[in-house]
Design a protein around this motif. Structure first.
Motif: not given
Length: 321
Positions: A179-196
């Motif tokens: 499974i791959a993930i497409v996320c925003g830059e992980t210095d943005v709170y929302t992107a970081a939490e979804r990646f985590a």
């Protein structure tokens, strides 16, 4: 000459105090209310909110600042908030800062020049620097979707990490191994939490290899380019977790161009439920944010702060559809 409250009083036979009570939202007898509204229509009265604001120190205006007007999540939230604020007698002024920190600060200055009673914002960055001084000086600020470093700002967010972990776990339980993930830059709170949340689900399932594409712009083009790159470099991917609506649309376009069956060759999990997308591609599953609740909660939190309530943070729950 402009029509005044005295003109309305003369037209209706009511006192100026009764007319003022009507405009201030106080209880006015239904018969008198009808008389006032008929007089307003006949005379073409327009209330001077600027003058009223100078007297009451309230403009009855809320500033709303979002990163992108083209972002469906942002505009839907604005629509929900506007409805709730309008019922309380408030209007809104919306600014789009194009995800640019300098324009964000310019927009804050513009909104405050319009005597906004408070701000509802989706911050560009986590430091909240554009709003910190303003909030610390007593102007209420409510941030949605992202947590800032400021203790003077109220925050309304969803359980991003938990919802993302649940979504990816469901993909694993349905047989996905890569499974791959497409996320925003992980210095943005929302992107970081979804990646985590994605990373935790992969690690707990023993699928430690993470396949990641960070997208600098939460857009259709960003999702499209990231998906093309991921599939090109990792042809064995059997699942794709895409963390916002626009990027999900871009991912679908890329998969179609690559000849991949959406929901067949590659399972896809999006973020932000949009019915038309699921109608066209029924194989898509999504994490649905409680958009109406977010908008309503943001409006309620700001109005309470205007009346003197302390800063408060709220975490709302997303669900899988």
């Amino acid at each position: 000459m402009a029509v005044t409250i005295k003109d309305l009083a003369k037209e209706t036979g009511l006192t100026a105090a009764t007319i003022s009570a009507y405009f201030n939202g106080a209880n006015v007898r239904p018969y008198n209310k009808e008389k006032i509204e008929r007089a307003i229509d006949r005379l073409g009265y327009v209330r001077n909110d600027y003058a009223r604001g100078l007297r009451t120190h309230r403009s009855m205006t809320i500033g709303v600042l979002i990163p992108e007007l083209s972002n469906l999540f942002s505009t839907t939230i604005v629509s929900e908030m506007e409805e709730d604020l309008r019922k309380k007698g408030y209007g809104i002024i919306v600014c789009d800062c194009r995800s640019d920190a300098a324009r964000e600060k310019e927009s804050v200055r513009f909104l405050m020049s319009k005597m906004a009673d408070g701000l509802i914002v989706i911050p560009v960055s986590s430091d909240g620097s554009a709003f910190t001084e303003l909030a610390a000086s007593g102007t209420p600020v409510v941030a949605i979707d992202r947590i800032t470093d400021s203790k003077h700002i109220s925050h309304i967010v969803i359980n991003n990490r938990e919802a993302s972990k649940e979504a990816v776990t469901s993909m694993i339980n349905e047989g996905c191994k890569s499974i791959a993930i497409v996320c925003g830059e992980t210095d943005v709170y929302t992107a970081a939490e979804r990646f985590a949340g994605y990373a935790e689900a992969m690690e707990e399932a023993g699928l430690g290899e993470k396949i990641v594409a960070e997208v600098g712009h939460f857009s259709i083009d960003g999702g499209y380019r990231a998906t093309k790159k991921l599939i090109g470099e990792n042809p064995d991917i059997d699942g794709l977790f895409v963390t916002n609506y626009e990027m999900t649309v871009g991912a679908i376009i890329a998969l179609k161009e690559l000849g991949k069956e959406v929901g067949g060759d590659i399972a896809i999990m999006g973020f932000d439920n949009v019915e038309i997308l699921k109608a066209v591609y029924p194989g898509i599953k999504t994490v649905s944010q409680p958009i109406s609740e977010i908008g309503r909660t943001a409006a309620e939190t700001l109005l309470a702060a205007i009346e003197g309530a302390p800063v408060s943070d709220k975490v709302l729950k997303a669900k899988m559809d």
